[in-house]
Enzyme design. Structure first.
Site, PDB file in Angstrom:
ATOM      1  N   HIS A   1      -9.619   3.672 -15.189  1.00 19.27           N
ATOM      2  CA  HIS A   1      -9.892   2.277 -14.863  1.00 19.27           C
ATOM      3  C   HIS A   1      -9.028   1.770 -13.715  1.00 19.27           C
ATOM      4  CE1 HIS A   1      -6.588   1.326 -17.926  1.00 19.27           C
ATOM      5  NE2 HIS A   1      -6.254   0.543 -16.929  1.00 19.27           N
TER       6      HIS A   1
ATOM      7  N   ASP B   1     -10.397   7.698 -20.629  1.00 23.02           N
ATOM      8  CA  ASP B   1      -9.826   6.924 -19.526  1.00 23.02           C
ATOM      9  C   ASP B   1      -8.695   7.669 -18.812  1.00 23.02           C
ATOM     10  OD1 ASP B   1      -9.266   4.863 -17.815  1.00 23.02           O
ATOM     11  OD2 ASP B   1      -8.720   3.405 -19.357  1.00 23.02           O
TER      12      ASP B   1
ATOM     13  N   SER C   1      -0.760   0.384 -16.393  1.00 21.78           N
ATOM     14  CA  SER C   1      -1.850   1.328 -16.628  1.00 21.78           C
ATOM     15  C   SER C   1      -1.669   2.593 -15.807  1.00 21.78           C
ATOM     16  CB  SER C   1      -3.197   0.714 -16.234  1.00 21.78           C
ATOM     17  OG  SER C   1      -3.653  -0.149 -17.217  1.00 21.78           O
TER      18      SER C   1
END
Length: 269
Positions: A92, A138, A212
């Protein structure tokens, strides 16, 4: 950027709209920071960094800042071949369509914009996304030129993790690069990505938008997971809930293309 089904809490992942990719247009976004609102690049003082314990110093040198369009995330150098780095991050962070649709829409590798990779030295290079994990997991890999001062992470030789053991994270929360936070392993869980149940680490280590794709490490400074999402509730904002989750590094070894020849033991990949 997928949301784990854990009612009544509402999960927020690192990136837009619900992951740890800093993006101020989404107030509850714990994952990705936005380049337009982030503070200026402030890489750590390299002289001071050399005085830090080995486990912290190496994790810092392996951390990168990943900028894609107007979003900022993190990444970890898992292999360095001369002046070329192989970087592990969340999908992402580099695939905004994947982030914005919770994995429902996915852009082919060939159509992705090249992310900008910032290193601990302050150097910046354009990177190329070379691999996505399948089954909506992910994870992604980036190749990019790198300076000689950076290092690859050390790997934990086994996948043994104990609930209650101390861990630390290095990443770029709110765009503030090379930030260290610490906590403990709170639980070991399974999170569904499509039809696959993926092992994740729950931690109370403070992580937020911009973390992230960054690393979660054991006390020895060995990579054990990739920080991916947080879960927030009505009482806590995403970055304050103490409910952070990292995809365990064993998942990469299970899904990786053989051509990448990733190491499965501790030490310098």
């Amino acid at each position: 950027f997928a949301r784990p089904p854990t009612p009544p809490a509402s999960p927020t992942m690192f990136g837009p709209p619900s992951m740890l990719f800093t993006q101020p247009s989404v107030p509850d976004n714990p994952g990705k920071a936005t380049a337009s609102s982030a503070p200026p690049d402030m890489p750590p003082d390299l002289a001071d960094l050399e005085q830090q314990p080995l486990e912290i110093r190496r994790a810092m040198k392996a951390n990168v800042r990943v900028t894609q369009s107007d979003g900022i995330g993190s990444g970890v150098i898992i292999r360095r071949d001369g002046l070329k780095a192989l970087i592990l991050t969340n999908r992402h962070v580099v695939d905004l369509a994947f982030a914005q649709t919770q994995g429902a829409l996915q852009v082919p590798l060939s159509k992705l914009t090249e992310p900008t990779i910032s290193y601990v030295t302050g150097a910046k290079q354009k990177g190329k996304v070379v691999w996505f994990a399948g089954e909506e997991v992910d994870l992604a890999l980036i190749e990019a030129p790198c300076p000689t001062e950076v290092e690859a992470v050390a790997w934990q030789a086994t996948d043994e993790i104990q609930i209650g053991e101390q861990v630390f994270a290095v990443g770029n929360p709110a765009g503030l690069g090379w930030t260290y936070t610490r906590g403990v392993v709170s639980a070991l869980r399974l999170h569904e990505y499509g039809t696959r149940k993926v092992p994740v680490i729950q931690t109370d280590t403070r992580i937020g938008p911009g973390n992230s794709g960054g690393g979660l490490y054991n006390q020895k400074g060995e990579l054990i997971g990739i920080n991916t999402f947080v879960v927030s509730s009505s009482r806590y904002s995403a970055g304050e809930s103490g409910l952070g989750f990292a995809i365990r590094k064993i998942v990469l070894f299970e899904l990786k293309p053989e051509m990448l020849q990733l190491p499965a033991v501790s030490g310098n990949p």
